[in-house]
Design a protein around this motif. Structure first.
Motif, PDB file in Angstrom:
ATOM      1  N   VAL A   1       0.834  -1.201   0.000  1.00 56.67           N
ATOM      2  CA  VAL A   1       0.000   0.000   0.000  1.00 56.67           C
ATOM      3  C   VAL A   1       0.872   1.256   0.000  1.00 56.67           C
ATOM      4  CG1 VAL A   1      -0.221  -0.010   2.530  1.00 56.67           C
ATOM      5  CG2 VAL A   1      -1.940   1.145   1.134  1.00 56.67           C
ATOM      6  N   THR A   2       0.504   2.218  -0.849  1.00 56.22           N
ATOM      7  CA  THR A   2       1.271   3.467  -0.937  1.00 56.22           C
ATOM      8  C   THR A   2       0.525   4.592  -0.241  1.00 56.22           C
ATOM      9  OG1 THR A   2       0.236   4.159  -3.012  1.00 56.22           O
ATOM     10  CG2 THR A   2       2.213   2.761  -3.185  1.00 56.22           C
ATOM     11  N   GLY A   3       1.281   5.613   0.116  1.00 55.73           N
ATOM     12  CA  GLY A   3       0.683   6.788   0.746  1.00 55.73           C
ATOM     13  C   GLY A   3      -0.325   7.472  -0.148  1.00 55.73           C
ATOM     14  N   ALA A   4      -0.058   7.466  -1.459  1.00 54.76           N
ATOM     15  CA  ALA A   4      -0.980   8.112  -2.402  1.00 54.76           C
ATOM     16  C   ALA A   4      -2.341   7.417  -2.387  1.00 54.76           C
ATOM     17  CB  ALA A   4      -0.387   8.104  -3.811  1.00 54.76           C
ATOM     18  N   VAL A   5      -2.323   6.092  -2.281  1.00 55.14           N
ATOM     19  CA  VAL A   5      -3.577   5.333  -2.225  1.00 55.14           C
ATOM     20  C   VAL A   5      -4.322   5.661  -0.937  1.00 55.14           C
ATOM     21  CG1 VAL A   5      -4.544   3.004  -1.986  1.00 55.14           C
ATOM     22  CG2 VAL A   5      -2.797   3.455  -3.712  1.00 55.14           C
ATOM     23  N   ILE A   6      -3.609   5.665   0.197  1.00 56.38           N
ATOM     24  CA  ILE A   6      -4.243   5.983   1.483  1.00 56.38           C
ATOM     25  C   ILE A   6      -4.864   7.374   1.433  1.00 56.38           C
ATOM     26  CG2 ILE A   6      -3.834   6.400   3.942  1.00 56.38           C
ATOM     27  CD1 ILE A   6      -1.577   4.257   3.745  1.00 56.38           C
ATOM     28  N   LYS A   7      -4.121   8.333   0.900  1.00 55.60           N
ATOM     29  CA  LYS A   7      -4.624   9.714   0.839  1.00 55.60           C
ATOM     30  C   LYS A   7      -5.856   9.810  -0.051  1.00 55.60           C
ATOM     31  CE  LYS A   7      -3.237  14.460  -0.065  1.00 55.60           C
ATOM     32  NZ  LYS A   7      -2.149  15.364  -0.450  1.00 55.60           N
ATOM     33  N   ARG A   8      -5.804   9.177  -1.222  1.00 54.40           N
ATOM     34  CA  ARG A   8      -6.939   9.230  -2.161  1.00 54.40           C
ATOM     35  C   ARG A   8      -8.190   8.636  -1.525  1.00 54.40           C
ATOM     36  NH1 ARG A   8      -8.520   5.283  -5.399  1.00 54.40           N
ATOM     37  NH2 ARG A   8      -6.506   4.244  -5.528  1.00 54.40           N
ATOM     38  N   LEU A   9      -8.036   7.463  -0.888  1.00 59.58           N
ATOM     39  CA  LEU A   9      -9.186   6.807  -0.266  1.00 59.58           C
ATOM     40  C   LEU A   9      -9.705   7.596   0.945  1.00 59.58           C
ATOM     41  CD1 LEU A   9      -7.966   3.102  -0.503  1.00 59.58           C
ATOM     42  CD2 LEU A   9      -9.794   4.154  -1.846  1.00 59.58           C
ATOM     43  N   ARG A  10      -8.787   8.159   1.709  1.00 61.82           N
ATOM     44  CA  ARG A  10      -9.187   8.965   2.881  1.00 61.82           C
ATOM     45  C   ARG A  10      -9.968  10.195   2.440  1.00 61.82           C
ATOM     46  NH1 ARG A  10      -7.314  13.465   4.862  1.00 61.82           N
ATOM     47  NH2 ARG A  10      -5.305  13.415   3.768  1.00 61.82           N
ATOM     48  N   GLU A  11      -9.461  10.885   1.413  1.00 61.07           N
ATOM     49  CA  GLU A  11     -10.137  12.095   0.936  1.00 61.07           C
ATOM     50  C   GLU A  11     -11.489  11.763   0.303  1.00 61.07           C
ATOM     51  OE1 GLU A  11      -7.148  13.943  -1.527  1.00 61.07           O
ATOM     52  OE2 GLU A  11      -6.286  15.010   0.211  1.00 61.07           O
ATOM     53  N   LYS A  12     -11.565  10.613  -0.344  1.00 62.12           N
ATOM     54  CA  LYS A  12     -12.837  10.183  -0.922  1.00 62.12           C
ATOM     55  C   LYS A  12     -13.885   9.989   0.175  1.00 62.12           C
ATOM     56  CE  LYS A  12     -14.741   6.605  -3.933  1.00 62.12           C
ATOM     57  NZ  LYS A  12     -14.492   5.351  -4.635  1.00 62.12           N
ATOM     58  N   LYS A  13     -13.442   9.548   1.356  1.00 62.20           N
ATOM     59  CA  LYS A  13     -14.349   9.358   2.501  1.00 62.20           C
ATOM     60  C   LYS A  13     -14.571  10.659   3.271  1.00 62.20           C
ATOM     61  CE  LYS A  13     -15.231   5.767   4.398  1.00 62.20           C
ATOM     62  NZ  LYS A  13     -16.471   4.975   4.451  1.00 62.20           N
ATOM     63  N   ARG A  14     -13.913  11.752   2.813  1.00 62.42           N
ATOM     64  CA  ARG A  14     -13.993  13.071   3.468  1.00 62.42           C
ATOM     65  C   ARG A  14     -13.559  12.991   4.937  1.00 62.42           C
ATOM     66  NH1 ARG A  14     -19.008  13.900   0.142  1.00 62.42           N
ATOM     67  NH2 ARG A  14     -18.340  15.297  -1.518  1.00 62.42           N
ATOM     68  N   MET A  15     -12.468  12.259   5.142  1.00 56.72           N
ATOM     69  CA  MET A  15     -11.908  12.107   6.488  1.00 56.72           C
ATOM     70  C   MET A  15     -10.629  12.924   6.599  1.00 56.72           C
ATOM     71  SD  MET A  15     -11.873   8.273   8.068  1.00 56.72           S
ATOM     72  CE  MET A  15     -11.899   7.359   6.559  1.00 56.72           C
ATOM     73  N   THR A  16     -10.394  13.447   7.759  1.00 52.03           N
ATOM     74  CA  THR A  16      -9.103  14.095   8.017  1.00 52.03           C
ATOM     75  C   THR A  16      -8.093  13.012   8.420  1.00 52.03           C
ATOM     76  OG1 THR A  16      -9.535  14.412  10.371  1.00 52.03           O
ATOM     77  CG2 THR A  16     -10.277  16.178   8.875  1.00 52.03           C
ATOM     78  N   GLN A  17      -6.826  13.376   8.425  1.00 52.90           N
ATOM     79  CA  GLN A  17      -5.806  12.437   8.890  1.00 52.90           C
ATOM     80  C   GLN A  17      -6.065  12.049  10.341  1.00 52.90           C
ATOM     81  OE1 GLN A  17      -2.051  14.414   8.106  1.00 52.90           O
ATOM     82  NE2 GLN A  17      -1.958  13.586   6.016  1.00 52.90           N
ATOM     83  N   GLU A  18      -6.500  13.002  11.125  1.00 51.23           N
ATOM     84  CA  GLU A  18      -6.784  12.748  12.546  1.00 51.23           C
ATOM     85  C   GLU A  18      -7.938  11.747  12.695  1.00 51.23           C
ATOM     86  OE1 GLU A  18      -6.527  12.607  16.477  1.00 51.23           O
ATOM     87  OE2 GLU A  18      -5.132  13.832  15.313  1.00 51.23           O
ATOM     88  N   GLU A  19      -8.993  11.908  11.898  1.00 47.23           N
ATOM     89  CA  GLU A  19     -10.139  11.000  11.975  1.00 47.23           C
ATOM     90  C   GLU A  19      -9.749   9.575  11.582  1.00 47.23           C
ATOM     91  OE1 GLU A  19     -13.868  14.043  11.058  1.00 47.23           O
ATOM     92  OE2 GLU A  19     -12.668  13.280   9.391  1.00 47.23           O
ATOM     93  N   LEU A  20      -8.937   9.456  10.530  1.00 46.79           N
ATOM     94  CA  LEU A  20      -8.473   8.123  10.120  1.00 46.79           C
ATOM     95  C   LEU A  20      -7.600   7.521  11.215  1.00 46.79           C
ATOM     96  CD1 LEU A  20      -8.163   5.812   8.129  1.00 46.79           C
ATOM     97  CD2 LEU A  20      -6.324   7.102   7.010  1.00 46.79           C
ATOM     98  N   ALA A  21      -6.713   8.326  11.765  1.00 47.76           N
ATOM     99  CA  ALA A  21      -5.812   7.850  12.819  1.00 47.76           C
ATOM    100  C   ALA A  21      -6.600   7.307  14.015  1.00 47.76           C
ATOM    101  CB  ALA A  21      -4.887   8.981  13.261  1.00 47.76           C
ATOM    102  N   GLN A  22      -7.664   8.008  14.411  1.00 48.48           N
ATOM    103  CA  GLN A  22      -8.478   7.570  15.545  1.00 48.48           C
ATOM    104  C   GLN A  22      -9.160   6.226  15.261  1.00 48.48           C
ATOM    105  OE1 GLN A  22     -11.146  10.795  16.467  1.00 48.48           O
ATOM    106  NE2 GLN A  22      -9.515  12.080  17.341  1.00 48.48           N
ATOM    107  N   LYS A  23      -9.590   6.035  14.015  1.00 53.79           N
ATOM    108  CA  LYS A  23     -10.283   4.788  13.666  1.00 53.79           C
ATOM    109  C   LYS A  23      -9.369   3.570  13.738  1.00 53.79           C
ATOM    110  CE  LYS A  23     -13.892   6.604  10.598  1.00 53.79           C
ATOM    111  NZ  LYS A  23     -15.089   5.930  11.076  1.00 53.79           N
ATOM    112  N   ILE A  24      -8.076   3.768  13.487  1.00 56.25           N
ATOM    113  CA  ILE A  24      -7.171   2.606  13.462  1.00 56.25           C
ATOM    114  C   ILE A  24      -6.154   2.640  14.613  1.00 56.25           C
ATOM    115  CG2 ILE A  24      -7.468   2.219  10.986  1.00 56.25           C
ATOM    116  CD1 ILE A  24      -4.779   3.578  10.522  1.00 56.25           C
ATOM    117  N   PHE A  25      -6.371   3.562  15.560  1.00 55.07           N
ATOM    118  CA  PHE A  25      -5.579   3.634  16.800  1.00 55.07           C
ATOM    119  C   PHE A  25      -4.091   3.891  16.539  1.00 55.07           C
ATOM    120  CE2 PHE A  25      -9.245   0.825  17.538  1.00 55.07           C
ATOM    121  CZ  PHE A  25      -9.929   1.602  18.463  1.00 55.07           C
ATOM    122  N   VAL A  26      -3.837   4.884  15.669  1.00 58.56           N
ATOM    123  CA  VAL A  26      -2.469   5.372  15.474  1.00 58.56           C
ATOM    124  C   VAL A  26      -2.525   6.884  15.616  1.00 58.56           C
ATOM    125  CG1 VAL A  26      -1.782   3.472  13.946  1.00 58.56           C
ATOM    126  CG2 VAL A  26      -2.677   5.590  12.949  1.00 58.56           C
TER     127      VAL A  26
END
Length: 199
Positions: free
Chosen positions: A5-30
């Motif tokens: 998995v690449t950072g570009a993929v993570i960013k694209r999918l995160r932005e598609k879900k309209r999530m911030t980095q903080e929101e994604l981090a909270q969901k996966i406990f990082v």
């Protein structure tokens, strides 16, 4: 795996879900700093996080690794959209009835592309009561052989796995068979519509 998995993929999918980095981090406990590092190419998520990362981004782990988001529009299981896959490592044969992202032995598999059968790969079909008896005059050595023969109908796929030094033959219930496939380990997938076959 043949990719990760690449950072570009993570960013694209995160932005598609309209999530911030903080929101994604909270969901996966990082930490959000960890997500930022991944997205900027300064690190990768640990393999143990992939399942929860995929779940948070609403994709499978295989989709996450490949960077491809598969949406299967084939909601009614249309047998006309059958796709076949063969793993080059273990020889697994996988069948789907629509778009899918298939992985085996750590490799993302492409769907086999069918060709019209040539003289070497054209099956002979004989009707015996309610069955088709299919034979192919083809080498069956350990290096070059027909790996499987399949019959596709409106109701499903009948598949016969074959092995080197055996016979290239199979029996299938007629059951509205529309197409016969033969897979050569060297030359790929060959198909013949049943209406074109002699019986």
């Amino acid at each position: 795996m043949n990719n990760y998995v690449t950072g570009a993929v993570i960013k694209r999918l995160r932005e598609k879900k309209r999530m911030t980095q903080e929101e994604l981090a909270q969901k996966i406990f990082v930490t959000s700093k960890a997500v930022s590092k991944w997205e900027n190419g300064r690190g990768f998520p640990d393999v143990g996080l992939l399942e929860s990362l995929g779940k948070a981004l609403s994709v499978s782990v295989i989709e996450l690794l490949s960077g491809n988001n598969i949406t299967n529009m084939n909601k009614s299981c249309n047998m006309a959209k059958v796709k076949l896959y063969v793993c080059p490592v273990c020889g697994n044969i996988i069948q789907t009835t629509g778009e899918a992202l298939i992985s085996c032995c750590g490799i993302t598999l492409p769907a086999l592309e069918e060709e019209s059968a040539d003289d070497e790969h054209c099956p002979s079909v004989e009707t015996i009561e309610d069955e088709y008896y299919v034979t192919i005059s083809h080498p069956m050595t350990k290096e070059h052989y027909i790996s499987f023969i399949a019959a596709v109908s409106d109701m499903g796929v009948q598949l016969m796995k074959l092995y080197p030094e055996g016979n290239a033959e199979a029996r299938f219930k007629i059951n509205s068979v529309k197409k016969i496939y033969a897979y050569c380990n060297r030359h790929g997938l060959f198909a013949v519509p049943i209406k074109k076959m002699g019986s």
